[in-house]
Design a protein around this motif. Structure first.
Motif, short mmCIF file in Angstrom:
data_model
loop_
_atom_site.label_atom_id
_atom_site.label_comp_id
_atom_site.label_asym_id
_atom_site.label_seq_id
_atom_site.Cartn_x
_atom_site.Cartn_y
_atom_site.Cartn_z
N ASP A 1 -6.21 -10.35 -2.25
CA ASP A 1 -7.10 -9.37 -2.88
C ASP A 1 -8.05 -8.80 -1.83
O ASP A 1 -9.03 -9.44 -1.44
CB ASP A 1 -7.88 -10.04 -4.01
N LEU A 2 -7.76 -7.59 -1.37
CA LEU A 2 -8.54 -6.98 -0.30
C LEU A 2 -9.97 -6.66 -0.73
O LEU A 2 -10.87 -6.59 0.10
CB LEU A 2 -7.84 -5.70 0.18
N SER A 3 -10.20 -6.50 -2.02
CA SER A 3 -11.54 -6.16 -2.50
C SER A 3 -12.54 -7.28 -2.23
O SER A 3 -13.75 -7.04 -2.24
CB SER A 3 -11.51 -5.86 -4.00
N LEU B 1 -9.32 1.29 0.14
CA LEU B 1 -8.99 0.06 -0.60
C LEU B 1 -7.78 0.27 -1.50
O LEU B 1 -6.87 -0.57 -1.52
CB LEU B 1 -10.20 -0.39 -1.43
N GLN B 2 -7.75 1.36 -2.24
CA GLN B 2 -6.63 1.62 -3.15
C GLN B 2 -5.31 1.77 -2.41
O GLN B 2 -4.25 1.44 -2.93
CB GLN B 2 -6.89 2.89 -3.98
N ASP C 1 -4.66 -2.20 -0.30
CA ASP C 1 -4.61 -3.42 -1.10
C ASP C 1 -3.21 -3.74 -1.66
O ASP C 1 -2.77 -4.89 -1.57
CB ASP C 1 -5.63 -3.33 -2.24
N TYR D 1 -10.47 -0.23 6.83
CA TYR D 1 -9.83 -1.47 7.26
C TYR D 1 -9.05 -1.22 8.54
O TYR D 1 -8.42 -0.17 8.70
CB TYR D 1 -8.90 -2.00 6.15
#
Length: 256
Positions: free
Chosen positions: A163-165, A153-154, A157, A195
């Motif tokens: 916002d991928l979260s 994610l980090q 994103d 992802y």
């Protein structure tokens, strides 16, 4: 023996010192630094995978869900836009022709199948399609890569325009990746947070470099097919040709 296909990232794999092997008709990286090291990298940090060898079949037309539902073990018409589902493609006798993931987009359904079974899937489905539906094989048109691991994610994103979260497990959506159109899904074959990204194959090398640069502080590095296999096995995920095949039904394989 027919010549192996090469992904749009073949030169990158060679530059990273990958051991290349034939797999499903494609020349693919088996490993870079070693299977164990790459396996642990994904479990502890993150790994970058080239998945262009996977078949990507696009179904369009108003009857696409009903048409595809005849071949898959999951309920395609009940799957909502933005959702992804695992399914098995079965023959008339119930044996597995392949397993797959399908993604429901606003304008199409994307079916991702195993590289070695892409032609068999096409031969089975295409002549049996019913209704107003069009099937196009877009395997070589689009690159497909995955970032898998607790740091995924980090890494990904900041490169996207949303916002991928907020993207939940087995969900998908369109967006922009470094200013280029892309399709993003929170799916993977490792058992980790991860992802999968699909975009124009002409942008593959640029995107590969950008993602590696974004992940440098998170110990991101390329990972080959060897670790991908050990990761999926550790996570209890089936592999066609091992736990599942033409002589084995989804019920017998325990993937129904």
């Amino acid at each position: 023996m027919s010549e192996l296909h090469q992904t749009a990232l073949n030169a990158k794999h060679r530059a990273h010192g990958a051991k290349l092997v034939g797999f499903g008709g494609w020349e693919m990286p088996l490993q870079y630094e070693g299977i164990v090291k790459e396996h642990l990298r994904v479990r502890e940090h993150a790994g970058l995978f080239d998945l262009q060898h996977m078949g990507r079949l696009r179904f369009t037309g108003p009857d696409r869900a009903a048409a595809l539902d005849r071949f898959l073990t999951n309920d395609v018409p009940a799957t909502k836009v933005g959702q992804a589902r695992y399914a098995v493609i079965t023959g008339e006798d119930g044996g597995a022709i392949d397993d797959c993931i399908y993604y429901v987009l606003p304008e199409a359904i994307l079916l991702v199948v195993n590289a070695s079974n892409r032609e068999a899937v096409l031969e089975w489905i295409e002549p049996r399609l019913e209704g107003d539906v069009t099937l196009s094989d877009e395997t070589t048109r689009w690159a497909m890569i995955a970032v898998q691991g607790p740091k995924a994610l980090q890494i990904v994103d900041p490169l996207l325009d949303f916002d991928l979260s907020k993207l939940r497990y087995y969900r998908c959506r369109g967006g922009m990746l470094r200013g280029e159109p892309c399709f993003v899904a929170r799916t993977g074959y490792t058992g980790e947070v991860g992802y999968e990204l699909v975009f124009d194959a002409r942008e593959a090398e640029t995107m590969w470099d950008a993602i590696l640069a974004a992940g440098a502080e998170h110990d991101l590095a390329p990972v080959g097919l060897g670790a991908r296999d050990t990761l999926r096995l550790e996570a209890g995920m089936a592999l066609y040709g091992h736990e599942l095949d033409r002589e084995t039904s989804p019920l017998e394989a325990g993937v129904d």
